[in-house]
Design an enzyme around this catalytic site. Structure first.
Site, PDB file in Angstrom:
ATOM      1  N   SER A  61       0.800  -1.224   0.000  1.00 47.52           N
ATOM      2  CA  SER A  61       0.000   0.000   0.000  1.00 47.52           C
ATOM      3  C   SER A  61       0.835   1.278   0.000  1.00 47.52           C
ATOM      4  CB  SER A  61      -0.947   0.011   1.204  1.00 47.52           C
ATOM      5  OG  SER A  61      -0.225   0.181   2.410  1.00 47.52           O
ATOM      6  N   LYS A 127       0.777   4.746   6.932  1.00 49.99           N
ATOM      7  CA  LYS A 127       0.283   5.513   5.799  1.00 49.99           C
ATOM      8  C   LYS A 127       0.930   6.892   5.823  1.00 49.99           C
ATOM      9  CE  LYS A 127      -2.834   2.302   4.782  1.00 49.99           C
ATOM     10  NZ  LYS A 127      -2.646   1.415   3.607  1.00 49.99           N
TER      11      LYS A 127
END
Length: 239
Positions: A61, A127
């Protein structure tokens, strides 16, 4: 002065004296090693809890910034001193678990951070911070817009063709939504392969555990060769 000297020689020359001396030395050595190991263990736990912790990247990701198999160090004191969510899985009533005791600096847009995953607090996610409290975030055809303008996105990576994007998917079209005070909007750099705030919402400031700093090891499990180590990634700073 002669008598004490002869007395010492007698104790050392007898079998009883020798056994007693070596036994005491062994007990002392074992105790010292045990104390040293205990201190080292406590120190390691303390450092891991409050200062620096190692993590392994399990998904794509955050590609290409972080690859599957990258091992990173996370600075846990950079934003302040945060109490862990528990101590060895236990919580003592009255302690501010999962909260910052004091702050050193704010979380900034663009920081790559490790945080407690809101839908499942037993997991940690990593993230990039896209929006902070007060920001308005929107995604249009995959592109990120911040406060009404298209956001400069040097770290964004896209794999889906524009012709394949759909208005019904939050991956491609999302918002606009305003980030509440004390909250953060997170996205993975691999915009089309990231399960992030577009799908599960905001992250609380207090749930940020630290900022990714450096890659200290990288292993490509799908790579060729007998030892598929990514030597070129050793020591890379995470931006």
């Amino acid at each position: 002065m002669a008598e004490p000297a002869r007395e010492i020689q007698k104790l050392q020359s007898t079998g009883t004296g020798t056994v007693e001396a070596s036994g005491e030395q062994r007990k002392s050595a074992v105790r010292e090693y045990g104390e040293a190991m205990l201190v080292a263990l406590v120190l390691a736990i303390f450092i891991r809890t409050f200062f620096v912790q190692a993590y392994k990247i399990p998904s794509g990701s955050m590609e290409p910034t972080l690859l599957i198999g990258d091992h990173i160090l996370v600075n846990k004191i950079i934003y302040g001193l945060r109490m862990p969510d528990s101590i060895f899985g236990l919580q003592i009533p009255g302690l501010p678990y999962g909260r910052y005791l004091f702050r050193l600096q704010a979380v900034h847009r663009g920081d790559v951070v490790v945080f407690v995953f809101p839908p499942d607090r037993t997991k940690d996610f990593i993230k990039r911070v896209v929006g902070i409290g007060g920001d308005t975030v929107q995604v249009k055809d995959g592109a990120v817009w911040l406060n009404g303008a298209k956001m400069p996105d040097p770290h964004g990576h896209f794999e889906v063709a524009q012709s394949e994007r759909t208005p019904a998917s939050p991956r491609d079209n999302f918002g606009p939504i305003t980030v509440p005070p004390g909250k953060l909007f997170m996205m993975g750099d691999n915009r089309d392969r990231s399960y992030d705030s577009r799908f599960w919402g905001f992250v609380d400031d207090d749930d940020v555990e630290g900022r990714a700093t450096i890659i200290y090891w990288s292993w490509d499990s799908d790579g060729a060769g007998f030892v598929p180590i990514r030597w070129n990634r050793f020591g890379m700073i995470v931006h």
